[in-house]
Motif scaffolding. Structure first.
Motif, PDB file in Angstrom:
ATOM      1  N   VAL A 265       0.842  -1.199   0.000  1.00 11.85           N
ATOM      2  CA  VAL A 265       0.000   0.000   0.000  1.00 11.85           C
ATOM      3  C   VAL A 265       0.874   1.244   0.000  1.00 11.85           C
ATOM      4  O   VAL A 265       0.636   2.191  -0.754  1.00 11.85           O
ATOM      5  CB  VAL A 265      -0.956  -0.005   1.214  1.00 11.85           C
ATOM      6  CG1 VAL A 265      -1.749   1.282   1.288  1.00 11.85           C
ATOM      7  CG2 VAL A 265      -1.879  -1.194   1.159  1.00 11.85           C
ATOM      8  N   LYS A 266       1.909   1.232   0.842  1.00 16.26           N
ATOM      9  CA  LYS A 266       2.828   2.361   0.917  1.00 16.26           C
ATOM     10  C   LYS A 266       3.498   2.611  -0.432  1.00 16.26           C
ATOM     11  O   LYS A 266       3.582   3.748  -0.895  1.00 16.26           O
ATOM     12  CB  LYS A 266       3.884   2.088   1.987  1.00 16.26           C
ATOM     13  CG  LYS A 266       4.881   3.191   2.168  1.00 16.26           C
ATOM     14  CD  LYS A 266       5.889   2.802   3.239  1.00 16.26           C
ATOM     15  CE  LYS A 266       7.000   3.790   3.354  1.00 16.26           C
ATOM     16  NZ  LYS A 266       7.996   3.392   4.347  1.00 16.26           N
ATOM     17  N   ASP A 267       3.964   1.547  -1.079  1.00 18.45           N
ATOM     18  CA  ASP A 267       4.619   1.701  -2.376  1.00 18.45           C
ATOM     19  C   ASP A 267       3.662   2.227  -3.439  1.00 18.45           C
ATOM     20  O   ASP A 267       4.039   3.054  -4.266  1.00 18.45           O
ATOM     21  CB  ASP A 267       5.235   0.372  -2.830  1.00 18.45           C
ATOM     22  CG  ASP A 267       6.490   0.022  -2.050  1.00 18.45           C
ATOM     23  OD1 ASP A 267       7.015   0.901  -1.329  1.00 18.45           O
ATOM     24  OD2 ASP A 267       6.945  -1.125  -2.164  1.00 18.45           O
ATOM     25  N   SER A 268       2.412   1.766  -3.418  1.00 20.33           N
ATOM     26  CA  SER A 268       1.460   2.262  -4.425  1.00 20.33           C
ATOM     27  C   SER A 268       1.127   3.733  -4.189  1.00 20.33           C
ATOM     28  O   SER A 268       0.985   4.504  -5.138  1.00 20.33           O
ATOM     29  CB  SER A 268       0.191   1.406  -4.439  1.00 20.33           C
ATOM     30  OG  SER A 268      -0.489   1.505  -3.213  1.00 20.33           O
ATOM     31  N   ILE A 269       1.018   4.147  -2.928  1.00 23.77           N
ATOM     32  CA  ILE A 269       0.770   5.566  -2.625  1.00 23.77           C
ATOM     33  C   ILE A 269       1.962   6.405  -3.062  1.00 23.77           C
ATOM     34  O   ILE A 269       1.804   7.459  -3.686  1.00 23.77           O
ATOM     35  CB  ILE A 269       0.472   5.759  -1.127  1.00 23.77           C
ATOM     36  CG1 ILE A 269      -0.878   5.149  -0.786  1.00 23.77           C
ATOM     37  CG2 ILE A 269       0.499   7.233  -0.736  1.00 23.77           C
ATOM     38  CD1 ILE A 269      -1.173   5.081   0.701  1.00 23.77           C
ATOM     39  N   LEU A 270       3.176   5.922  -2.749  1.00 24.73           N
ATOM     40  CA  LEU A 270       4.376   6.653  -3.149  1.00 24.73           C
ATOM     41  C   LEU A 270       4.496   6.741  -4.665  1.00 24.73           C
ATOM     42  O   LEU A 270       4.864   7.783  -5.202  1.00 24.73           O
ATOM     43  CB  LEU A 270       5.623   5.992  -2.559  1.00 24.73           C
ATOM     44  CG  LEU A 270       5.823   6.181  -1.056  1.00 24.73           C
ATOM     45  CD1 LEU A 270       7.028   5.381  -0.578  1.00 24.73           C
ATOM     46  CD2 LEU A 270       5.964   7.631  -0.696  1.00 24.73           C
ATOM     47  N   LYS A 271       4.181   5.652  -5.369  1.00 25.07           N
ATOM     48  CA  LYS A 271       4.252   5.692  -6.833  1.00 25.07           C
ATOM     49  C   LYS A 271       3.271   6.708  -7.404  1.00 25.07           C
ATOM     50  O   LYS A 271       3.569   7.399  -8.372  1.00 25.07           O
ATOM     51  CB  LYS A 271       3.980   4.306  -7.419  1.00 25.07           C
ATOM     52  CG  LYS A 271       5.164   3.390  -7.351  1.00 25.07           C
ATOM     53  CD  LYS A 271       4.895   2.091  -8.058  1.00 25.07           C
ATOM     54  CE  LYS A 271       6.113   1.201  -7.984  1.00 25.07           C
ATOM     55  NZ  LYS A 271       5.930  -0.068  -8.671  1.00 25.07           N
ATOM     56  N   PHE A 272       2.090   6.814  -6.788  1.00 27.82           N
ATOM     57  CA  PHE A 272       1.124   7.803  -7.255  1.00 27.82           C
ATOM     58  C   PHE A 272       1.673   9.214  -7.079  1.00 27.82           C
ATOM     59  O   PHE A 272       1.664  10.023  -8.009  1.00 27.82           O
ATOM     60  CB  PHE A 272      -0.209   7.657  -6.508  1.00 27.82           C
ATOM     61  CG  PHE A 272      -1.146   8.803  -6.762  1.00 27.82           C
ATOM     62  CD1 PHE A 272      -1.821   8.900  -7.975  1.00 27.82           C
ATOM     63  CD2 PHE A 272      -1.345   9.793  -5.814  1.00 27.82           C
ATOM     64  CE1 PHE A 272      -2.670   9.967  -8.227  1.00 27.82           C
ATOM     65  CE2 PHE A 272      -2.190  10.852  -6.054  1.00 27.82           C
ATOM     66  CZ  PHE A 272      -2.860  10.937  -7.260  1.00 27.82           C
ATOM     67  N   PHE A 273       2.148   9.525  -5.867  1.00 31.25           N
ATOM     68  CA  PHE A 273       2.662  10.866  -5.608  1.00 31.25           C
ATOM     69  C   PHE A 273       3.928  11.158  -6.397  1.00 31.25           C
ATOM     70  O   PHE A 273       4.134  12.274  -6.855  1.00 31.25           O
ATOM     71  CB  PHE A 273       2.914  11.079  -4.112  1.00 31.25           C
ATOM     72  CG  PHE A 273       1.666  11.369  -3.350  1.00 31.25           C
ATOM     73  CD1 PHE A 273       0.964  12.537  -3.560  1.00 31.25           C
ATOM     74  CD2 PHE A 273       1.171  10.452  -2.445  1.00 31.25           C
ATOM     75  CE1 PHE A 273      -0.196  12.814  -2.883  1.00 31.25           C
ATOM     76  CE2 PHE A 273       0.006  10.717  -1.752  1.00 31.25           C
ATOM     77  CZ  PHE A 273      -0.688  11.892  -1.962  1.00 31.25           C
ATOM     78  N   PHE A 274       4.790  10.155  -6.565  1.00 26.44           N
ATOM     79  CA  PHE A 274       6.016  10.346  -7.320  1.00 26.44           C
ATOM     80  C   PHE A 274       5.746  10.448  -8.815  1.00 26.44           C
ATOM     81  O   PHE A 274       6.613  10.846  -9.569  1.00 26.44           O
ATOM     82  CB  PHE A 274       7.015   9.233  -7.049  1.00 26.44           C
ATOM     83  CG  PHE A 274       7.576   9.250  -5.650  1.00 26.44           C
ATOM     84  CD1 PHE A 274       7.432  10.348  -4.818  1.00 26.44           C
ATOM     85  CD2 PHE A 274       8.256   8.163  -5.163  1.00 26.44           C
ATOM     86  CE1 PHE A 274       7.955  10.365  -3.542  1.00 26.44           C
ATOM     87  CE2 PHE A 274       8.782   8.167  -3.880  1.00 26.44           C
ATOM     88  CZ  PHE A 274       8.629   9.262  -3.075  1.00 26.44           C
ATOM     89  N   GLY A 275       4.551  10.116  -9.236  1.00 26.26           N
ATOM     90  CA  GLY A 275       4.188  10.244 -10.647  1.00 26.26           C
ATOM     91  C   GLY A 275       3.677  11.627 -11.011  1.00 26.26           C
ATOM     92  O   GLY A 275       3.558  11.964 -12.189  1.00 26.26           O
ATOM     93  N   LEU A 276       3.368  12.441 -10.010  1.00 23.77           N
ATOM     94  CA  LEU A 276       2.899  13.798 -10.276  1.00 23.77           C
ATOM     95  C   LEU A 276       4.051  14.622 -10.844  1.00 23.77           C
ATOM     96  O   LEU A 276       5.179  14.533 -10.368  1.00 23.77           O
ATOM     97  CB  LEU A 276       2.360  14.432  -8.989  1.00 23.77           C
ATOM     98  CG  LEU A 276       1.149  13.737  -8.371  1.00 23.77           C
ATOM     99  CD1 LEU A 276       0.800  14.381  -7.037  1.00 23.77           C
ATOM    100  CD2 LEU A 276      -0.039  13.764  -9.294  1.00 23.77           C
TER     101      LEU A 276
END
Length: 179
Positions: free
Chosen positions: A74-85
């Motif tokens: 879950v943490k990695d998916s949240i980080l990937k979302f924010f890091f994709g901005l």
């Protein structure tokens, strides 16, 4: 520091909404008020009327946030979302590469093996996409490839860093160049 400021802010807002503003209701009753003052009074009345629900909501959000931080997927998916901005992506890539470069440089200069130093430096990055790229590069290095060419394949590392690594590998001054 941000945590201390957040706690102070939360405490201050709660004091205002639940104690200070309600004490002013009688003083301003029946008067013509500015629209922003009406909004503040309405928010305070709402917060006081539904304080049990707001407390439950606060704790539920806190539990969800702690769960999201503790579960790696879950943490990695949240980080990937924010890091994709767009704006955040470039900044976070630079921060992760700085962390990686400095730690990899220090580890190499202390005499740790190349692959072991790469694994340890990867753990410092805190960027899931780049960590996957470095893990892929680790496998390729074990097969005999150079770090620069292994990192070039995925395309997430900036070209300048790849070129600097190529020069460092050719001149056998990788720790100095990474530093």
């Amino acid at each position: 520091y941000p945590a201390i400021l957040s706690v102070f802010f939360f405490f201050f807002i709660n004091c205002l909404l639940f104690f200070v503003v309600p004490s002013l209701f009688d003083l301003f009753e029946g008067r013509s008020l500015h629209p922003l003052t009406k909004i503040v009074f309405a928010v305070s009345k709402f917060a006081n009327a539904y304080k049990i629900y707001l407390l439950f909501l606060f704790f539920a959000v806190g539990v969800l946030a702690l769960t999201a931080v503790s579960v790696k997927k879950v943490k990695d998916s949240i980080l990937k979302f924010f890091f994709g901005l767009p704006v955040i992506r470039n900044l976070m890539v630079q921060v992760a590469l700085i962390r990686f470069s400095r730690s990899f440089s220090v580890l190499l200069s202390t005499g740790i093996s190349y692959v072991e130093a790469l694994k340890l430096a990867r753990d410092v990055m805190k960027h899931p996409t780049l960590e996957e790229d470095v893990a892929y590069a680790e496998k390729r290095i074990i097969e005999g490839e150079k770090l620069s060419s292994s990192l070039k394949i995925k395309g997430n590392i900036p070209p300048l860093m790849i070129r600097m690594l190529e020069i460092a590998e050719e001149s056998a001054k990788t720790p100095e160049m990474l530093n």
